[in-house]
Design a protein around this motif. Sequence first.
Motif, PDB file in Angstrom:
ATOM      1  N   ARG A 105      44.200  36.142  37.842  1.00  0.00           N
ATOM      2  CA  ARG A 105      45.663  36.129  37.811  1.00  0.00           C
ATOM      3  C   ARG A 105      46.162  35.469  36.525  1.00  0.00           C
ATOM      4  O   ARG A 105      47.148  35.891  35.934  1.00  0.00           O
ATOM      5  N   LEU A 142      51.534  42.122  38.908  1.00  0.00           N
ATOM      6  CA  LEU A 142      50.188  41.934  39.440  1.00  0.00           C
ATOM      7  C   LEU A 142      49.820  43.022  40.444  1.00  0.00           C
ATOM      8  O   LEU A 142      48.655  43.446  40.531  1.00  0.00           O
ATOM      9  N   TYR A 167      44.770  36.166  43.951  1.00  0.00           N
ATOM     10  CA  TYR A 167      45.323  37.017  42.886  1.00  0.00           C
ATOM     11  C   TYR A 167      46.750  37.435  43.216  1.00  0.00           C
ATOM     12  O   TYR A 167      47.626  37.441  42.347  1.00  0.00           O
TER      13      TYR A 167
END
Length: 817
Positions: A43, A301, A351
């Motif tokens: 991340r 993301l 993440y």
Amino acid sequence: MDGDYIIGGAFFIHYNTQALEHNYTTMPEPLRCTGRIHSRELRFSRAMIFAIEEINNSSKLLPGIRLGYQIHDSCSAVPMAVKVAFQLTNGLDHVFYTGDNCSQSGMVMAVVGDSGSTSSISMSRITGSFTIPQVSHFATCACLSNKQQYPNFFRTIPSDQFQAIALAKLVKQFGWTWIGAVRSDSDYGNNGMASFLKAAYKEGICVEYSESFYRTHPRSRIQRVADVIRRSTAMVVVAFASFGEMTLLMEELSREPSPPRQWIGSEGWVTDPDMLRFTLCVGAIGFGIPRSVIPGLRDFLLDLSPTEVVASQILTEFWEDAFNCSLGKSAVTDKRLCDGSEDIKKLQSPYTDTSQLRITNMVYKAVYAVAHAIHNAVCQETNSTTQCDKLSRIESKQVLTQLKKVNFSQNGYHVSFDANGDPVATYELVNWQKGKSGSLEFVTVGYYDASLPDGQEFHIYKDMTWMEERTQVPVSVCSDSCPPGTHKVLQKGKPICCYDCIPCAEGEISNTTDSTDCFLCPKEFWPNADRDTCFPKPVEFLSFSEVLGIILALFSVCGACLAVIITAVFFHHRTSPIVRANNSELSFLLLFSLTLCFLCSLTFIGAPSEWSCMLRHTAFGITFVLCISCVLGKTIVVLMAFKATLPGSNIMKWFGPLQQRLTVVSFTLIQVLICTVWLVVSPPFPMKNLTTYKDRIILECALGSALGFWAVLGYIGLLAVFCFVLAVLARKLPDNFNEAKFITFSMLIFCAVWITFIPAYVSSPGKFTVAVEIFAILKLEASSFGPILCIFAPKCFIILFKPEMNTKKHLMGKSKN
């Protein structure tokens, strides 16, 4: 991704490297990272890409210029970090340039990373040689603030120097003075723990043990550390370690039941979501970087297309691990093929978890700091517009110069660096608590701001959960606190936190908890029973209100009244033969002196004052001399009277009434003179006796001149002895009323009392000195008054009840009866 200016990046996406065996006959294989992907670090790397794309789309920052990036996996290993540093300095081209600018051909403008202190140190040694600035988001070792060794190093996360001080204050805040300490055997752990131990020592905290280990150490080393924690008596363990080491330690502690421990963590692991699976850490507290919000990051993301995933080896590995399936050629036989039903938006992983953006924001700020430095190097403000020349070639040292000056805010987050390349230190106090679902979660319960004044940096505003979900603060001390009234005595061979509580000595107190020493009360004060407060000493003197004083006063008054009654009887019958025959003048004077002697003892009762001190001793001396002088006069009269009966003796004419008066006055005047000299030279005075008794004050009269006091007593004794000798000589003279027998008896008792009075007076303490003195006076009075009473009592009886015996014939012995 290519661009006009390239920014390098280094992250711990993996935590291990492939073990290589070198045979020294073939070229070694290149280093490769292995193991499971660390989703949180992935991340971080994606946040760097997000920030660069955000800057490329900005019209205010670097307009018209496109930033590129090279992001590498350093896999938390120094050899790989060194390799990454060389790649970022030289580029990935296999072509060698021989021109003047060969060293600049593939060089990045700056490096963001690494995620650890040790690897950042290794990279800084290399990038610093080429003046390439390095901005770390997670390297916290205080050693990196040394600009002589690391002139190109900056960071957006605070130095461990601040965290170490904050941790020491945190431990002190909850009264823990006996702790254990574990650390990573790395630059981060060793330097951080050294700073913490130094700060803890200043706060009076002792360490039972301090153990170090590293993830590459054999399991036996980690087992030994776990056994030390299990056997220790310290309930609190401070862990200055990174995520990798703490994972191994917690796994080892989970294998065997371990006594409950209160864990205090550094930011290296205490806010890592992967650690929440260890329930034995419930109640752990530590400092974390403040949470933040980065708009658009979550969508970025989660926006992973299959094409993008397949094109990246790292993303492919992450995808396959997250959904337990395989993509195409990388398929493993025991995994199913990914069929496209995988939805990353439903994935529960560090993440995708953007609720605790802490270090991620440090990455975001680091990228923007580099972008601002490049902007200031290549862009100029002209008429409220920004002009940037993307064709101008700048060197990394220009970016380094501009990076020292950056001062901006992005999304409400301020970014600037001090002379050491460090930001302002602010932390959140994070507590591991169980949520409603029963799973552990991070709860912010306070904060620490190093920029606030001393004593105001630390603030807790929420209730905390402790080990085993307790609500009470656990106790971790080597020895319990010493209450007031005691002081600490260190146990031999143990740290300063191990001690025994010893009661304060007599006359000393301690009024604070854990006092290291006791101190004496002031002169006129004395400790209470608990020896934690000084109270004024009670003042003692022979008073009229206590039993002893009342008895003595009654006895004195009764004696004086008896003497007055006898005087009244004799005065009323002063013309009777029995009164006239016994030298009435000396008898009245004797009764008067006895009355004064009895009343004189009253001056010894009550609080001493300047006048009472002078009066009591001098009045005592003068009245007693007057009394003995009268007795002496009566003795001489008896002797002279019987000497006068001898043929041809006219001795009585030399000892008539006038001579008797002169004798009494002369003897008394001598005592008056002695007392006068005593009072003039050095009179008695009131004083506080603080030495006889330690716990009380005795009010008494100091003698002033001891010579004067003993002169007064000596003169009384001299007269008593003289009177006793004369009385012995006259004891067998015949007469119906021969007083010499009684005077002899009186003087014998008188002398005996004087012999016992003197040592008793000298050795009696405080107010008992006064009591002994009064008793002695009463005894001395009784020694004289008893025999005289034997003389006066029969006469009073005859006067009052047998008047027929009060005749001259009876006195002459001519009566038949």
